[in-house]
Design a protein around this motif. Structure first.
Motif, PDB file in Angstrom:
ATOM      1  N   GLY A  91       0.823  -1.199   0.000  1.00 61.09           N
ATOM      2  CA  GLY A  91       0.000   0.000   0.000  1.00 61.09           C
ATOM      3  C   GLY A  91       0.856   1.247   0.000  1.00 61.09           C
ATOM      4  O   GLY A  91       2.046   1.199  -0.322  1.00 61.09           O
ATOM      5  N   VAL A  92       0.265   2.353   0.381  1.00 59.81           N
ATOM      6  CA  VAL A  92       0.922   3.657   0.339  1.00 59.81           C
ATOM      7  C   VAL A  92       1.216   4.103   1.768  1.00 59.81           C
ATOM      8  O   VAL A  92       0.317   4.188   2.598  1.00 59.81           O
ATOM      9  N   GLY A  93       2.500   4.355   2.047  1.00 58.10           N
ATOM     10  CA  GLY A  93       2.905   4.731   3.404  1.00 58.10           C
ATOM     11  C   GLY A  93       3.011   3.545   4.349  1.00 58.10           C
ATOM     12  O   GLY A  93       3.079   3.722   5.567  1.00 58.10           O
ATOM     13  N   ASP A  94       3.056   2.334   3.807  1.00 53.53           N
ATOM     14  CA  ASP A  94       3.075   1.121   4.640  1.00 53.53           C
ATOM     15  C   ASP A  94       4.506   0.819   5.099  1.00 53.53           C
ATOM     16  O   ASP A  94       5.226   0.073   4.449  1.00 53.53           O
ATOM     17  N   HIS A 121       2.837   2.613  -7.700  1.00 46.90           N
ATOM     18  CA  HIS A 121       2.457   3.582  -6.658  1.00 46.90           C
ATOM     19  C   HIS A 121       2.735   3.075  -5.249  1.00 46.90           C
ATOM     20  O   HIS A 121       2.539   3.803  -4.285  1.00 46.90           O
ATOM     21  N   THR A 122       3.195   1.805  -5.104  1.00 45.56           N
ATOM     22  CA  THR A 122       3.461   1.273  -3.763  1.00 45.56           C
ATOM     23  C   THR A 122       4.962   1.251  -3.482  1.00 45.56           C
ATOM     24  O   THR A 122       5.769   1.021  -4.380  1.00 45.56           O
ATOM     25  N   ASP A 204      -1.282  -9.198   6.290  1.00 37.10           N
ATOM     26  CA  ASP A 204      -1.957  -7.903   6.306  1.00 37.10           C
ATOM     27  C   ASP A 204      -2.504  -7.704   4.897  1.00 37.10           C
ATOM     28  O   ASP A 204      -1.769  -7.306   3.988  1.00 37.10           O
ATOM     29  N   VAL A 205      -3.781  -8.035   4.707  1.00 42.70           N
ATOM     30  CA  VAL A 205      -4.396  -7.978   3.377  1.00 42.70           C
ATOM     31  C   VAL A 205      -5.170  -6.671   3.263  1.00 42.70           C
ATOM     32  O   VAL A 205      -6.136  -6.444   3.998  1.00 42.70           O
ATOM     33  N   LYS A 206      -4.720  -5.811   2.355  1.00 43.32           N
ATOM     34  CA  LYS A 206      -5.261  -4.460   2.270  1.00 43.32           C
ATOM     35  C   LYS A 206      -6.310  -4.351   1.171  1.00 43.32           C
ATOM     36  O   LYS A 206      -6.241  -5.049   0.159  1.00 43.32           O
ATOM     37  N   CYS A 207      -7.287  -3.451   1.376  1.00 48.35           N
ATOM     38  CA  CYS A 207      -8.279  -3.169   0.345  1.00 48.35           C
ATOM     39  C   CYS A 207      -8.559  -1.670   0.328  1.00 48.35           C
ATOM     40  O   CYS A 207      -8.421  -0.993   1.344  1.00 48.35           O
ATOM     41  N   GLY A 208      -8.901  -1.170  -0.843  1.00 47.19           N
ATOM     42  CA  GLY A 208      -9.129   0.262  -0.998  1.00 47.19           C
ATOM     43  C   GLY A 208      -8.391   0.778  -2.210  1.00 47.19           C
ATOM     44  O   GLY A 208      -7.689   0.034  -2.897  1.00 47.19           O
ATOM     45  N   SER A 209      -8.491   2.077  -2.472  1.00 45.81           N
ATOM     46  CA  SER A 209      -7.968   2.651  -3.719  1.00 45.81           C
ATOM     47  C   SER A 209      -6.466   2.463  -3.877  1.00 45.81           C
ATOM     48  O   SER A 209      -5.971   2.329  -4.991  1.00 45.81           O
ATOM     49  N   GLY A 210      -5.722   2.466  -2.771  1.00 51.77           N
ATOM     50  CA  GLY A 210      -4.273   2.343  -2.858  1.00 51.77           C
ATOM     51  C   GLY A 210      -3.763   0.924  -2.741  1.00 51.77           C
ATOM     52  O   GLY A 210      -2.560   0.692  -2.695  1.00 51.77           O
ATOM     53  N   PRO A 243      -7.686  -1.312   5.834  1.00 56.31           N
ATOM     54  CA  PRO A 243      -8.040  -0.381   4.757  1.00 56.31           C
ATOM     55  C   PRO A 243      -6.817   0.306   4.159  1.00 56.31           C
ATOM     56  O   PRO A 243      -5.833   0.572   4.851  1.00 56.31           O
ATOM     57  N   MET A 244      -6.899   0.599   2.847  1.00 56.33           N
ATOM     58  CA  MET A 244      -5.838   1.333   2.176  1.00 56.33           C
ATOM     59  C   MET A 244      -6.452   2.328   1.191  1.00 56.33           C
ATOM     60  O   MET A 244      -6.060   2.435   0.048  1.00 56.33           O
ATOM     61  N   SER A 245      -7.480   3.061   1.683  1.00 55.70           N
ATOM     62  CA  SER A 245      -8.043   4.156   0.884  1.00 55.70           C
ATOM     63  C   SER A 245      -7.325   5.463   1.190  1.00 55.70           C
ATOM     64  O   SER A 245      -7.336   6.395   0.389  1.00 55.70           O
TER      65      SER A 245
END
Length: 433
Positions: A91-94, A121-122, A204-210, A243-245
């Motif tokens: 994700g972003v900022g992870d 983007h990641t 850690d399974v992420k969902c959302g725009s990022g 979440p990763m929105s």
């Protein structure tokens, strides 16, 4: 392993027509592909057939085992500490790995964290750590084991001998439109984790725009597939859906994220990063049978910070060195007065990449000081014109492309909004808790 009765075309046709592939066929085709006997265009056709027709639970487990068997397995037998690892779908900022690895080591486990580089983007954990002068991503098998014994943690690049079939297939999927296949995503992740020799794994399974998988239902399916694969291959596995929105934490970019991770280790970091780190640490500790240890107490005591410094030094880095800073900084103002309701993770990730923090091709170099600082996060009140984002780059001509990526990325509303929870749900194989 020679299975001369099989041909690539026969296996492609079988999957194209919706048939289940036997363990023997799967073993043959992945072995032959790794050795170069199955051509890239043939594996491309098979990957597309799998994307369209799917693989059932047994096929996916057989595919994962065959990828593990294509290379070597790290031998961690005889370590005094229980072994456990964490994998994030990205994700972003992870920057969680930077905090979690030393924390769980300080709790008494051994954490063999084999990590990767960023693309698109990641961000990538190895790129972040290479912001530290002298730090080395590549370790020999002997160094890896020694660091696990002495420090209790290692963050390094995967050896090229680990799951080489996955290494080839991963690159192929990227250029053939077959990345989205859940069985191929799951087997790619789990083959590497099984080959690194750990006893337990927390996902850690992420969902959302990022996130790699944007829809929550799809993320839950991926989590369940991963847990099923872990169980089938003897790996104790559980997952958190997160979440990763919105970007995680306030800093996005390599050196910026290292600085933020150190602040978390000092007890001064953003609440969302701290909370998610502790949630994942509790899962990992539970898998190790270290139930009497409180990771929150270990974090606040400074023992995790000390272990971070040991980890960095053990891999040639200087934890006290000045981190790279970008030569140019520009702020982005809030468009209105009110409450920040949304800050799109994908847009921020693309902007950071365009500023130099990421790469669009594997051979690109990253600028370690580049990135984005989020001066406000969803749920906070903002005034029109106040600095909302801070853009960092060494190449000022990149500002315009970054600003273009951020158009429409934030939403300001008249009334207060609640930020998303840090953890959406915990899954343990088809179940939600």
């Amino acid at each position: 392993m020679q299975h001369t009765a099989h041909t690539a075309v026969e296996i492609i046709r079988a999957k194209r027509d919706g048939h289940r592939l036997s363990a023997e066929r799967i073993s043959w085709v992945l072995d032959a592909y790794t050795r170069g006997e199955v051509a890239e265009e043939q594996m491309s056709a098979l990957a597309m057939a799998i994307l369209l027709q799917g693989m059932d639970e047994r096929e996916t487990a057989d595919w994962t085992r065959a990828m593990v068997d294509s290379g070597e397995v790290v031998d961690l037998a005889g370590l005094e500490r229980p072994t456990v690892d964490k994998h994030s779908t990205g994700g972003v900022g992870d920057k969680i790995t930077l905090v979690l690895t030393p924390l769980v080591a300080a709790c008494g486990a051994a954490v063999p964290q084999l990590s990767g580089r960023g693309l698109g983007h990641t961000g990538g954990t190895l790129d972040k750590l290479e912001s530290l002068p002298g730090w080395r991503a590549r370790l020999s098998a002997a160094e890896l084991r020694r660091n696990l014994e002495e420090v209790g943690a290692v963050i390094c690049a995967a050896d090229e001998r680990i799951a080489p079939a996955d290494r080839k297939l991963y690159a192929l999927r990227d250029v053939t439109g077959t990345v989205e296949s859940i069985p191929l995503i799951a087997s790619s992740i789990m083959s590497k984790k099984k080959a690194e020799g750990t006893d337990a794994l927390v996902l850690d399974v992420k969902c959302g725009s990022g996130a790699f998988v944007q829809q929550r239902a799809e993320a839950a399916l991926l989590a369940d597939t991963l847990i099923s694969l872990g169980t089938a291959t003897g790996l104790r596995t559980s997952a958190l859906l997160t979440p990763m929105s919105t970007p995680l934490g306030r800093n996005v970019g390599n050196a910026l994220e290292v600085a933020e991770a150190v602040r978390v280790l000092r007890g001064e970091g953003p609440a969302d990063v701290t909370e998610l780190t502790l949630a994942l640490a509790r899962e990992m500790i539970d898998h190790c049978g270290l139930s009497g240890v409180d990771p929150a107490e270990v974090l606040s005591s400074g023992r995790a910070l000390s272990r971070w410094e040991d980890l960095v030094r053990a891999q040639g880095g200087d934890p006290d060195a000045e981190l790279p800073e970008a030569a140019h900084v520009r702020t982005v103002p809030a468009p209105a007065t009110g409450w920040l309701a949304a800050l799109d993770a994908y847009a921020v990730g693309v902007a950071a990449s365009r500023l130099g923090a990421g790469r669009t091709r594997k051979e690109d170099e990253v600028r370690h000081g580049a990135g984005v600082r989020c001066l406000a996060k969803p749920g906070e009140r903002v005034e029109s014109g106040q600095p909302l984002l801070e853009l960092h780059t060494d190449t000022p001509e990149a500002f315009e492309r970054a600003l273009a990526a951020l158009e429409g990325a934030c939403e300001v509303t008249d009334g207060p909004v609640d930020p998303e929870p840090v953890v959406l749900e915990r899954r343990t194989g088809g179940s939600e808790t």
